[in-house]
Design an enzyme around this catalytic site. Structure first.
Site, PDB file in Angstrom:
ATOM      1  N   THR A   1       1.048  10.642   3.472  1.00  0.00           N
ATOM      2  CA  THR A   1       0.414  11.692   2.661  1.00  0.00           C
ATOM      3  C   THR A   1      -0.881  12.192   3.293  1.00  0.00           C
ATOM      4  OG1 THR A   1      -0.497   9.864   1.435  1.00  0.00           O
ATOM      5  CG2 THR A   1       1.299  11.072   0.378  1.00  0.00           C
TER       6      THR A   1
ATOM      7  N   ASP B   1       0.878  -1.165   0.000  1.00  0.00           N
ATOM      8  CA  ASP B   1       0.000   0.000   0.000  1.00  0.00           C
ATOM      9  C   ASP B   1       0.926   1.229   0.000  1.00  0.00           C
ATOM     10  OD1 ASP B   1      -2.338   1.609   0.437  1.00  0.00           O
ATOM     11  OD2 ASP B   1      -1.758   1.754   2.543  1.00  0.00           O
ATOM     12  N   LEU B   2       0.419   2.369  -0.379  1.00  0.00           N
ATOM     13  CA  LEU B   2       1.277   3.560  -0.476  1.00  0.00           C
ATOM     14  C   LEU B   2       1.113   4.477   0.746  1.00  0.00           C
ATOM     15  CD1 LEU B   2       3.175   5.366  -2.217  1.00  0.00           C
ATOM     16  CD2 LEU B   2       1.117   6.325  -3.244  1.00  0.00           C
ATOM     17  N   ASP B   3      -0.086   5.055   0.852  1.00  0.00           N
ATOM     18  CA  ASP B   3      -0.326   6.048   1.900  1.00  0.00           C
ATOM     19  C   ASP B   3      -0.331   5.388   3.269  1.00  0.00           C
ATOM     20  OD1 ASP B   3      -0.701   8.334   0.162  1.00  0.00           O
ATOM     21  OD2 ASP B   3      -2.563   7.383  -0.464  1.00  0.00           O
TER      22      ASP B   3
ATOM     23  N   LYS C   1     -10.719  -1.442  -1.490  1.00  0.00           N
ATOM     24  CA  LYS C   1     -10.428  -2.396  -0.427  1.00  0.00           C
ATOM     25  C   LYS C   1     -11.585  -2.307   0.588  1.00  0.00           C
ATOM     26  CE  LYS C   1      -5.562  -1.140  -0.996  1.00  0.00           C
ATOM     27  NZ  LYS C   1      -4.420  -0.420  -0.435  1.00  0.00           N
TER      28      LYS C   1
ATOM     29  N   GLU D   1       0.258  -3.359   4.683  1.00  0.00           N
ATOM     30  CA  GLU D   1      -0.909  -2.479   4.783  1.00  0.00           C
ATOM     31  C   GLU D   1      -1.020  -1.798   6.138  1.00  0.00           C
ATOM     32  OE1 GLU D   1      -3.568  -1.016   3.891  1.00  0.00           O
ATOM     33  OE2 GLU D   1      -3.815  -1.633   1.828  1.00  0.00           O
ATOM     34  N   ASP D   2      -1.497  -0.561   6.151  1.00  0.00           N
ATOM     35  CA  ASP D   2      -1.721   0.133   7.424  1.00  0.00           C
ATOM     36  C   ASP D   2      -3.211   0.223   7.761  1.00  0.00           C
ATOM     37  OD1 ASP D   2      -2.271   2.014   5.370  1.00  0.00           O
ATOM     38  OD2 ASP D   2      -2.083   3.642   6.829  1.00  0.00           O
TER      39      ASP D   2
ATOM     40  N   SER E   1      -2.481   0.610  -4.523  1.00  0.00           N
ATOM     41  CA  SER E   1      -3.014   1.787  -3.823  1.00  0.00           C
ATOM     42  C   SER E   1      -4.246   2.344  -4.531  1.00  0.00           C
ATOM     43  CB  SER E   1      -1.936   2.882  -3.787  1.00  0.00           C
ATOM     44  OG  SER E   1      -2.488   4.115  -3.409  1.00  0.00           O
ATOM     45  N   ALA E   2      -5.134   2.939  -3.735  1.00  0.00           N
ATOM     46  CA  ALA E   2      -6.319   3.591  -4.303  1.00  0.00           C
ATOM     47  C   ALA E   2      -5.971   4.926  -4.945  1.00  0.00           C
ATOM     48  CB  ALA E   2      -7.348   3.820  -3.188  1.00  0.00           C
TER      49      ALA E   2
ATOM     50  N   LYS F   1      -8.983   7.836   5.222  1.00  0.00           N
ATOM     51  CA  LYS F   1      -7.791   7.035   4.913  1.00  0.00           C
ATOM     52  C   LYS F   1      -8.182   5.774   4.156  1.00  0.00           C
ATOM     53  CE  LYS F   1      -4.686   8.743   8.460  1.00  0.00           C
ATOM     54  NZ  LYS F   1      -3.927   8.492   9.678  1.00  0.00           N
ATOM     55  N   GLY F   2      -7.553   5.572   3.024  1.00  0.00           N
ATOM     56  CA  GLY F   2      -7.826   4.381   2.217  1.00  0.00           C
ATOM     57  C   GLY F   2      -9.091   4.479   1.382  1.00  0.00           C
TER      58      GLY F   2
END
Ligand code: BG6
Ligand code: MG
Length: 261
Positions: A59, A51-53, A187, A211-212, A156-157, A87-88
């Protein structure tokens, strides 16, 4: 390993009340992912999906600044606590949450225009992202995995993923990028990770997702993959392994722990 930040779930044994060193509770219905013949898996057989963020870079603060500016213009109260709900969540779904907070309705065209406005501001922040904003240890971890021949994908979304990877100078470490322009289901739907695994040509059984977010951990499980939670075990307890971050984490240690799960 002494000093390892990895935290494995360690529920007390129901019979003895003792806490075992390695004991993982799997969500009901989630299939056992350890390869069946118990042979040692070569590192290069694995695929890592990030995942990115919140995993590679924080971010969320820039999303907040841009959404806050929009909310202020619309006269809608919007706090950092409200921002947690975004978030996400996709860009449009985020706007819909903000409109719900303000009890507003808009046409599709108006909503598209507002998303565009927010994104223009967000991109202004992202363009100034610096390598120093990479979360601690993550670049080293990516490089270790890359050097070990592990295939790496982003899942990532965010439609801004390519720009963010570019600003952070880590694009070349990724064999595939699956971002919000390539998937339509959010997700915990597994689409983003299934697409990433297909791009990498790696069977989900050998894929590990970092993943966070709880929904991201669920997406990994829905894709038949193992999940490493980045954050706190209280929140990400469904993951096979939870670590607070990548600082001092080696790929070798992490895979050994996962193989024992
Ligand atoms: C996710 C973020 O990664 O991407 C969300 O956690 C964000 O907060 C979503 O809304 C979409 O991002 P973007 O960059 O396409 O607006
Ligand atoms: Mg995230």
């Amino acid at each position: 390993r002494q000093g390892s930040p990895a935290i494995l779930r360690d529920q007390p044994d129901q019979r003895t009340g003792k806490k075992p060193d390695l004991r993982i509770l799997r969500p009901a219905g989630c299939k056992q992912l350890t390869p069946t013949n118990n042979r040692r898996i070569q590192m290069s057989q694995y695929g890592f999906l990030f995942d990115l963020d919140g995993v590679i870079v924080d971010t969320a603060k820039y999303h907040f600044l841009a959404w806050k500016r929009l909310a202020d213009e619309l006269d809608i109260p919007f706090t950092e606590q409200d921002n947690e709900r975004l978030k996400g969540v996709s860009r449009m779904a985020s706007l819909e949450i903000i409109l719900e907070i303000g009890n507003r309705t808009m046409t599709e065209d108006e909503k598209q225009a507002l998303c565009q406005r927010k994104n223009d501001w967000y991109v202004e922040y992202i363009k100034k992202l610096e390598k120093s904003e990479l979360l601690p240890g993550v670049e080293n971890f990516l490089k270790q995995a890359h050097a070990a021949g592990i295939k790496i994908a982003l899942g990532s979304a965010s439609k801004n993923s390519p720009l963010i990877l570019d600003r952070l100078g880590i694009t070349e470490l990724f064999d595939a990028v699956v971002d919000g322009t390539r998937v339509s289901r959010a997700k915990p739907d597994p689409e983003v990770f299934v697409t990433g695994a297909e791009d990498l040509g790696i069977d989900p059984e050998y894929c590990v997702v970092f993943e966070d977010a709880v929904a991201g951990v669920q997406a990994a499980h829905n894709a038949g993959m193992k999940a490493v939670g980045i954050g706190s075990p209280e929140i990400l307890g469904q993951a096979e392994l939870v670590i607070p971050g990548f600082a001092n984490v080696t790929v070798n240690d992490l895979l050994q722990k996962l193989e024992n799960v």
